[in-house]
Motif scaffolding. Structure first.
Motif, mmCIF file in Angstrom:
data_model
loop_
_atom_site.group_PDB
_atom_site.id
_atom_site.type_symbol
_atom_site.label_atom_id
_atom_site.label_comp_id
_atom_site.label_asym_id
_atom_site.label_seq_id
_atom_site.Cartn_x
_atom_site.Cartn_y
_atom_site.Cartn_z
ATOM 1 N N THR A 1 -68.483 -5.606 11.577
ATOM 2 C CA THR A 1 -67.338 -6.360 12.097
ATOM 3 C C THR A 1 -67.742 -7.775 12.473
ATOM 4 N N VAL A 2 -68.804 -7.890 13.245
ATOM 5 C CA VAL A 2 -69.250 -9.211 13.709
ATOM 6 C C VAL A 2 -69.668 -10.090 12.537
ATOM 7 N N TYR A 3 -70.373 -9.510 11.579
ATOM 8 C CA TYR A 3 -70.867 -10.288 10.430
ATOM 9 C C TYR A 3 -69.713 -10.738 9.525
ATOM 10 N N THR A 4 -68.839 -9.818 9.149
ATOM 11 C CA THR A 4 -67.770 -10.143 8.210
ATOM 12 C C THR A 4 -66.716 -11.037 8.853
ATOM 13 N N ALA A 5 -66.483 -10.883 10.163
ATOM 14 C CA ALA A 5 -65.480 -11.700 10.847
ATOM 15 C C ALA A 5 -65.824 -13.187 10.778
ATOM 16 N N ALA A 6 -67.113 -13.517 10.759
ATOM 17 C CA ALA A 6 -67.510 -14.919 10.663
ATOM 18 C C ALA A 6 -67.060 -15.539 9.345
ATOM 19 N N PHE A 7 -67.154 -14.786 8.258
ATOM 20 C CA PHE A 7 -66.709 -15.286 6.954
ATOM 21 C C PHE A 7 -65.179 -15.315 6.868
ATOM 22 N N ILE A 8 -64.532 -14.285 7.418
ATOM 23 C CA ILE A 8 -63.066 -14.272 7.409
ATOM 24 C C ILE A 8 -62.516 -15.454 8.207
ATOM 25 N N ALA A 9 -63.183 -15.793 9.306
ATOM 26 C CA ALA A 9 -62.741 -16.927 10.122
ATOM 27 C C ALA A 9 -62.738 -18.222 9.323
ATOM 28 N N GLU A 10 -63.749 -18.420 8.492
ATOM 29 C CA GLU A 10 -63.784 -19.628 7.658
ATOM 30 C C GLU A 10 -62.690 -19.598 6.602
ATOM 31 N N ASN A 11 -62.393 -18.414 6.074
ATOM 32 C CA ASN A 11 -61.283 -18.313 5.124
ATOM 33 C C ASN A 11 -59.957 -18.652 5.792
ATOM 34 N N VAL A 12 -59.773 -18.183 7.016
ATOM 35 C CA VAL A 12 -58.543 -18.482 7.757
ATOM 36 C C VAL A 12 -58.454 -19.965 8.065
ATOM 37 N N ARG A 13 -59.558 -20.549 8.490
ATOM 38 C CA ARG A 13 -59.552 -21.983 8.791
ATOM 39 C C ARG A 13 -59.189 -22.813 7.564
ATOM 40 N N SER A 14 -59.808 -22.511 6.429
ATOM 41 C CA SER A 14 -59.513 -23.278 5.209
ATOM 42 C C SER A 14 -58.075 -23.048 4.764
ATOM 43 N N GLY A 15 -57.550 -21.821 4.951
ATOM 44 C CA GLY A 15 -56.168 -21.565 4.573
ATOM 45 C C GLY A 15 -55.187 -22.347 5.423
ATOM 46 N N ILE A 16 -55.447 -22.428 6.723
ATOM 47 C CA ILE A 16 -54.564 -23.192 7.616
ATOM 48 C C ILE A 16 -54.622 -24.674 7.285
ATOM 49 N N GLN A 17 -55.814 -25.180 7.017
ATOM 50 C CA GLN A 17 -55.944 -26.600 6.699
ATOM 51 C C GLN A 17 -55.351 -26.946 5.338
ATOM 52 N N ALA A 18 -55.171 -25.932 4.468
ATOM 53 C CA ALA A 18 -54.564 -26.185 3.159
ATOM 54 C C ALA A 18 -53.058 -26.401 3.246
ATOM 55 N N VAL A 19 -52.448 -25.986 4.347
ATOM 56 C CA VAL A 19 -51.003 -26.187 4.528
ATOM 57 C C VAL A 19 -50.757 -27.643 4.888
ATOM 58 N N SER A 20 -49.783 -28.244 4.225
ATOM 59 C CA SER A 20 -49.482 -29.653 4.453
ATOM 60 C C SER A 20 -49.146 -29.915 5.918
ATOM 61 N N HIS A 21 -49.685 -31.023 6.445
ATOM 62 C CA HIS A 21 -49.410 -31.374 7.840
ATOM 63 C C HIS A 21 -47.931 -31.676 8.061
ATOM 64 N N GLY A 22 -47.236 -32.029 6.978
ATOM 65 C CA GLY A 22 -45.807 -32.281 7.100
ATOM 66 C C GLY A 22 -45.027 -31.048 7.525
ATOM 67 N N GLN A 23 -45.527 -29.863 7.176
ATOM 68 C CA GLN A 23 -44.869 -28.626 7.596
ATOM 69 C C GLN A 23 -44.899 -28.490 9.118
ATOM 70 N N THR A 24 -46.038 -28.835 9.713
ATOM 71 C CA THR A 24 -46.151 -28.781 11.169
ATOM 72 C C THR A 24 -45.229 -29.799 11.816
ATOM 73 N N GLU A 25 -45.194 -31.008 11.274
ATOM 74 C CA GLU A 25 -44.338 -32.047 11.846
ATOM 75 C C GLU A 25 -42.863 -31.675 11.727
ATOM 76 N N ALA A 26 -42.485 -31.075 10.603
ATOM 77 C CA ALA A 26 -41.093 -30.668 10.422
ATOM 78 C C ALA A 26 -40.716 -29.571 11.414
ATOM 79 N N ALA A 27 -41.640 -28.630 11.656
ATOM 80 C CA ALA A 27 -41.362 -27.561 12.628
ATOM 81 C C ALA A 27 -41.249 -28.125 14.040
ATOM 82 N N ARG A 28 -42.100 -29.103 14.368
ATOM 83 C CA ARG A 28 -42.020 -29.720 15.688
ATOM 84 C C ARG A 28 -40.711 -30.479 15.874
ATOM 85 N N SER A 29 -40.248 -31.112 14.812
ATOM 86 C CA SER A 29 -38.989 -31.853 14.904
ATOM 87 C C SER A 29 -37.804 -30.941 15.168
#
Length: 395
Positions: A271-299
């Motif tokens: 769990t501890v070992y694999t979670a470190a790799f999954i965390a990087e996958n999650v981070r890259s997936g979130i950063q792949a979403v356009s920042h405009g989506q966040t701004e539109a949701a905030r608006s």
């Protein structure tokens, strides 16, 4: 304009000058070479086995095993056959893989989101965790959790109590175990009906949201159904379970369930070992979403938790799922490292003990490899189905 009858005709191309014919020829040669090599290896193996007096085949699976197993999810005794040992090893492998995938996914998603937190301390702690644990070999982590954490724990008489009915010591984690009572089958039927009702409510709520834009509290409704209807059935037909509580008698606990230290150490390490790799996958997936989506949701006035849950994560999943599948496969295959601490999985139990006792190396290894291949293909098919389900559909 007429063609000259005496004009020389263009020579037909040979097999070597025709790309299509040449491609077919090379493929046929390759297939013949592979079949010939396989046949040679098979004949050579059979000859060597006959010279050494080793019988081939799978009849050994019906022989009595004659050894005990520390953990078995189904009934087992030493007189049972090797085929039952195989089933026990398979179930133990599926158990540790399933638990590891579940907890690694939860921990990985939390760490991946924390990796992008605006809070400096949370972000740095997540970074330190990821960079530390993903660079330590998984076998070394298994040894750490087993030899440095589980085995030094106190004995049964000095067990660490977690609440009133949970105890942990160097022999494992002891917990209450449910046993089937008179009201089990009505309870089970009611639970199945409730799950069908929840699916129907979720589909109806989705259609209503798409048609009118109004949201229906599906989660609260589902929780109410899960609590009220099975609870009423239990009141009418009696309790579905009786609980066996672990009690210290003599030098050990009796009753309840025991989770052996090998399973705890292996699950924690994977769990501890694999979670470190999954965390990087999650981070890259979130950063792949356009920042405009966040701004539109905030608006629109959405708070940050809802932006993450309703806008960012659903879109990021399309990037997260493919590498996440690889991490699930890696965790399942890394579970074979259980042989290092004696956890009775497929490799330790079947490809280890059974192989040493029977000498049927080819059959045992073939079965073990086929099982891991089947598990990996099943995970890939399931994750690819889910990936297609959440993929963007162009109109």
């Amino acid at each position: 304009m007429q063609k000259n009858a005496n004009a020389p005709r263009a020579p037909k191309g040979s097999v070597w000058t025709d790309p299509k014919a040449r491609a077919w020829l090379f493929q046929i040669i390759a297939v013949i070479a592979v079949v010939a090599m396989g046949w040679y290896l098979f004949q050579n193996t059979q000859h060597n086995l006959e010279q050494r007096g080793i019988l081939s085949g799978f009849d050994f699976l019906e022989q009595s095993a004659g050894f005990g197993i520390s953990q078995h999810l189904i009934d087992y005794n030493e007189s049972n056959s090797y085929s039952r040992v195989f089933v026990i090893g398979l179930l133990n492998t599926l158990l540790v893989s399933g638990i590891g995938i579940f907890f690694a996914t939860l921990l990985g998603f939390v760490l991946g989101v924390a990796r992008l937190s605006p809070n400096w301390l949370i972000r740095k702690l997540a970074t330190v965790y990821i960079e530390t644990f993903r660079n330590i070999p998984p076998l070394l982590q298994i040894f750490f959790w087993y030899f440095a954490v589980m085995l030094p724990m106190p004995g049964p008489r000095q067990s660490l109590a977690i609440g009133e009915h949970f105890f942990i010591n160097n022999r494992g984690l002891y917990m209450p175990a449910p046993t089937i009572a008179d009201g089990f089958w009505p309870f089970l039927v009611s639970l199945g009906l409730v799950l069908l009702a929840i699916i129907a409510v979720a589909r109806w709520a989705k259609g209503k949201r798409e048609a009118t834009g109004q949201r229906f509290p599906v989660l609260i409704t589902s929780l109410v159904l899960l609590v009220v209807i099975p609870g009423l059935v239990a009141l009418v037909f009696g309790r579905p379970f009786e609980w066996s509580i672990p009690v210290l008698q003599g030098f050990n606990f009796h009753g309840g369930w025991v989770v052996i230290p090998e399973l705890i150490a292996l699950t924690l390490a994977l769990t501890v070992y694999t979670a470190a790799f999954i965390a990087e996958n999650v981070r890259s997936g979130i950063q792949a979403v356009s920042h405009g989506q966040t701004e539109a949701a905030r608006s629109l006035g959405l708070p940050a938790p809802k932006i993450l849950r309703l806008v960012i994560i659903p879109q990021a999943l399309r990037v997260i799922i493919p590498p996440l599948t690889s991490q699930y496969l890696n965790l399942t295959k890394n579970s074979s490292l259980a042989a290092g601490i004696g956890y009775p999985d497929m490799v330790s139990l079947f490809a280890g003990t059974v192989l040493n006792q029977t000498g049927q190396a080819i059959e045992v290894i073939s079965i073990t490899m086929s099982v891991y291949l089947a598990i990996s293909i099943s995970i890939s098919i399931l994750m690819n189905w889910y990936n297609k389900r959440i993929a963007l559909i162009e109109r």
